[in-house]
Design a protein around this motif. Structure first.
Motif, PDB file in Angstrom:
ATOM      1  N   SER A 199       0.846  -1.196   0.000  1.00  0.00           N
ATOM      2  CA  SER A 199       0.000   0.000   0.000  1.00  0.00           C
ATOM      3  C   SER A 199       0.883   1.248   0.000  1.00  0.00           C
ATOM      4  O   SER A 199       2.033   1.220   0.428  1.00  0.00           O
ATOM      5  CB  SER A 199      -0.912   0.012   1.220  1.00  0.00           C
ATOM      6  OG  SER A 199      -0.160   0.248   2.391  1.00  0.00           O
ATOM      7  N   LYS A 200       0.320   2.347  -0.500  1.00  0.00           N
ATOM      8  CA  LYS A 200       1.063   3.604  -0.522  1.00  0.00           C
ATOM      9  C   LYS A 200       1.462   4.019   0.878  1.00  0.00           C
ATOM     10  O   LYS A 200       2.585   4.458   1.109  1.00  0.00           O
ATOM     11  CB  LYS A 200       0.216   4.711  -1.152  1.00  0.00           C
ATOM     12  CG  LYS A 200       0.163   4.702  -2.640  1.00  0.00           C
ATOM     13  CD  LYS A 200      -0.575   5.934  -3.126  1.00  0.00           C
ATOM     14  CE  LYS A 200      -0.621   5.945  -4.642  1.00  0.00           C
ATOM     15  NZ  LYS A 200      -1.313   7.131  -5.148  1.00  0.00           N
ATOM     16  N   ALA A 201       0.543   3.894   1.808  1.00  0.00           N
ATOM     17  CA  ALA A 201       0.823   4.314   3.186  1.00  0.00           C
ATOM     18  C   ALA A 201       1.979   3.507   3.774  1.00  0.00           C
ATOM     19  O   ALA A 201       2.871   4.073   4.429  1.00  0.00           O
ATOM     20  CB  ALA A 201      -0.428   4.138   4.044  1.00  0.00           C
ATOM     21  N   GLU A 202       1.991   2.195   3.527  1.00  0.00           N
ATOM     22  CA  GLU A 202       3.063   1.341   4.045  1.00  0.00           C
ATOM     23  C   GLU A 202       4.405   1.707   3.403  1.00  0.00           C
ATOM     24  O   GLU A 202       5.427   1.776   4.077  1.00  0.00           O
ATOM     25  CB  GLU A 202       2.727  -0.133   3.778  1.00  0.00           C
ATOM     26  CG  GLU A 202       3.778  -1.106   4.236  1.00  0.00           C
ATOM     27  CD  GLU A 202       3.905  -1.171   5.751  1.00  0.00           C
ATOM     28  OE1 GLU A 202       4.944  -1.683   6.212  1.00  0.00           O
ATOM     29  OE2 GLU A 202       2.999  -0.718   6.458  1.00  0.00           O
ATOM     30  N   TRP A 216       5.378   4.615   2.099  1.00  0.00           N
ATOM     31  CA  TRP A 216       5.861   5.910   2.574  1.00  0.00           C
ATOM     32  C   TRP A 216       6.249   5.860   4.053  1.00  0.00           C
ATOM     33  O   TRP A 216       7.130   6.593   4.495  1.00  0.00           O
ATOM     34  CB  TRP A 216       4.840   7.006   2.295  1.00  0.00           C
ATOM     35  CG  TRP A 216       4.775   7.311   0.834  1.00  0.00           C
ATOM     36  CD1 TRP A 216       3.761   7.003  -0.032  1.00  0.00           C
ATOM     37  CD2 TRP A 216       5.782   7.943   0.035  1.00  0.00           C
ATOM     38  NE1 TRP A 216       4.086   7.399  -1.305  1.00  0.00           N
ATOM     39  CE2 TRP A 216       5.322   7.981  -1.295  1.00  0.00           C
ATOM     40  CE3 TRP A 216       7.037   8.475   0.313  1.00  0.00           C
ATOM     41  CZ2 TRP A 216       6.057   8.537  -2.332  1.00  0.00           C
ATOM     42  CZ3 TRP A 216       7.779   9.028  -0.722  1.00  0.00           C
ATOM     43  CH2 TRP A 216       7.286   9.051  -2.025  1.00  0.00           C
ATOM     44  N   ARG A 217       5.625   4.972   4.821  1.00  0.00           N
ATOM     45  CA  ARG A 217       6.026   4.792   6.217  1.00  0.00           C
ATOM     46  C   ARG A 217       7.445   4.230   6.281  1.00  0.00           C
ATOM     47  O   ARG A 217       8.294   4.713   7.016  1.00  0.00           O
ATOM     48  CB  ARG A 217       5.058   3.862   6.949  1.00  0.00           C
ATOM     49  CG  ARG A 217       5.345   3.740   8.450  1.00  0.00           C
ATOM     50  CD  ARG A 217       4.463   2.689   9.104  1.00  0.00           C
ATOM     51  NE  ARG A 217       4.657   1.364   8.558  1.00  0.00           N
ATOM     52  CZ  ARG A 217       5.707   0.578   8.816  1.00  0.00           C
ATOM     53  NH1 ARG A 217       6.676   0.995   9.588  1.00  0.00           N
ATOM     54  NH2 ARG A 217       5.802  -0.626   8.284  1.00  0.00           N
ATOM     55  N   ASN A 258       7.835  12.707   8.517  1.00  0.00           N
ATOM     56  CA  ASN A 258       6.440  12.295   8.634  1.00  0.00           C
ATOM     57  C   ASN A 258       6.026  11.681   7.288  1.00  0.00           C
ATOM     58  O   ASN A 258       6.177  12.326   6.249  1.00  0.00           O
ATOM     59  CB  ASN A 258       5.572  13.497   8.973  1.00  0.00           C
ATOM     60  CG  ASN A 258       4.125  13.137   9.171  1.00  0.00           C
ATOM     61  OD1 ASN A 258       3.528  12.477   8.332  1.00  0.00           O
ATOM     62  ND2 ASN A 258       3.565  13.601  10.279  1.00  0.00           N
ATOM     63  N   PRO A 259       5.503  10.447   7.285  1.00  0.00           N
ATOM     64  CA  PRO A 259       5.158   9.795   6.013  1.00  0.00           C
ATOM     65  C   PRO A 259       4.197  10.585   5.137  1.00  0.00           C
ATOM     66  O   PRO A 259       4.369  10.645   3.931  1.00  0.00           O
ATOM     67  CB  PRO A 259       4.534   8.467   6.443  1.00  0.00           C
ATOM     68  CG  PRO A 259       5.026   8.228   7.815  1.00  0.00           C
ATOM     69  CD  PRO A 259       5.265   9.577   8.424  1.00  0.00           C
ATOM     70  N   ARG A 260       3.201  11.212   5.750  1.00  0.00           N
ATOM     71  CA  ARG A 260       2.229  11.968   4.953  1.00  0.00           C
ATOM     72  C   ARG A 260       2.869  13.208   4.327  1.00  0.00           C
ATOM     73  O   ARG A 260       2.603  13.532   3.185  1.00  0.00           O
ATOM     74  CB  ARG A 260       1.028  12.372   5.803  1.00  0.00           C
ATOM     75  CG  ARG A 260       0.140  11.201   6.121  1.00  0.00           C
ATOM     76  CD  ARG A 260      -1.106  11.668   6.814  1.00  0.00           C
ATOM     77  NE  ARG A 260      -1.951  10.538   7.142  1.00  0.00           N
ATOM     78  CZ  ARG A 260      -3.089  10.647   7.775  1.00  0.00           C
ATOM     79  NH1 ARG A 260      -3.517  11.823   8.172  1.00  0.00           N
ATOM     80  NH2 ARG A 260      -3.793   9.572   8.038  1.00  0.00           N
ATOM     81  N   GLN A 314       5.121  12.097   1.469  1.00  0.00           N
ATOM     82  CA  GLN A 314       4.372  11.705   0.277  1.00  0.00           C
ATOM     83  C   GLN A 314       3.909  12.937  -0.495  1.00  0.00           C
ATOM     84  O   GLN A 314       3.897  12.936  -1.724  1.00  0.00           O
ATOM     85  CB  GLN A 314       3.163  10.851   0.678  1.00  0.00           C
ATOM     86  CG  GLN A 314       2.385  10.325  -0.501  1.00  0.00           C
ATOM     87  CD  GLN A 314       1.220   9.440  -0.066  1.00  0.00           C
ATOM     88  OE1 GLN A 314       1.029   9.186   1.108  1.00  0.00           O
ATOM     89  NE2 GLN A 314       0.481   8.962  -1.034  1.00  0.00           N
TER      90      GLN A 314
END
Length: 171
Positions: free
Chosen positions: A139-142, A144-145, A165-167, A170
């Motif tokens: 997943s994108k969130a994973e 970027w984390r 910060n991942p967000r 991104q």
């Protein structure tokens, strides 16, 4: 310690003092899956850290507390290539009054661009590799984390000012 076949491995030198040479040899003979790579001139033998006893794993992590984080960041670091277009842009950039950017700012901005380009390449490759092996895409969130967690290790080699910060990264 190094990453081999996607797993964290230790060399014999890392195991000195944790296990005896005979214990290492016996374990490798009984279970060949313990040894990731055999030794040859100029290349040390590697042993999968997961396959070693729990006490040995704890001792290795006690000796090298940052080792796991460094090995997880290694794929990100290995894909970073200097972005020559960004370097050229920042060297030739001029403010309204005719001043240019300092050398420190040029290298910082170039490193930022290079790191973000590497992250983009890795994201594209990870999707295609997962599809190639019929695995679920990350997943994108994973992604970027993991990229944000790798940033402090990347800063040792490529100084940057990217957010951890991942967000924010991104964006």
């Amino acid at each position: 310690m190094e990453n081999y076949n996607g797993k964290i491995c230790v060399t014999y030198d890392d195991l000195v003092g944790v296990m005896t040479m005979r214990a290492i040899q016996c374990r490798a003979q009984r279970n060949p899956a313990v040894q990731a790579r055999k030794a040859c001139p100029g290349t040390p033998a590697l042993f999968y850290l997961d396959a070693l006893p729990k006490e040995c794993q704890d001792e290795i992590y006690r000796r090298y507390p940052d080792a796991k984080a460094q090995e997880e960041a290694r794929p990100f670091i290995d894909t970073i290539v200097c972005d020559m277009a960004a370097l050229d842009f920042y060297q030739n950039y001029r403010f309204v009054d005719g001043r240019g950017l300092s050398f420190d700012k040029q290298s910082e901005y170039t490193n930022n661009a290079s790191i973000l380009n590497a992250f983009g390449e890795m994201f594209d490759k990870s999707d295609s590799q997962h599809k190639k092996h019929s695995k679920k895409c990350i997943s994108k969130a994973e992604f970027w984390r993991k990229a944000a967690q790798a940033l402090p290790r990347i800063a040792d080699t490529f100084p940057h000012t990217l957010p951890e910060n991942p967000r924010r990264l991104q964006e």
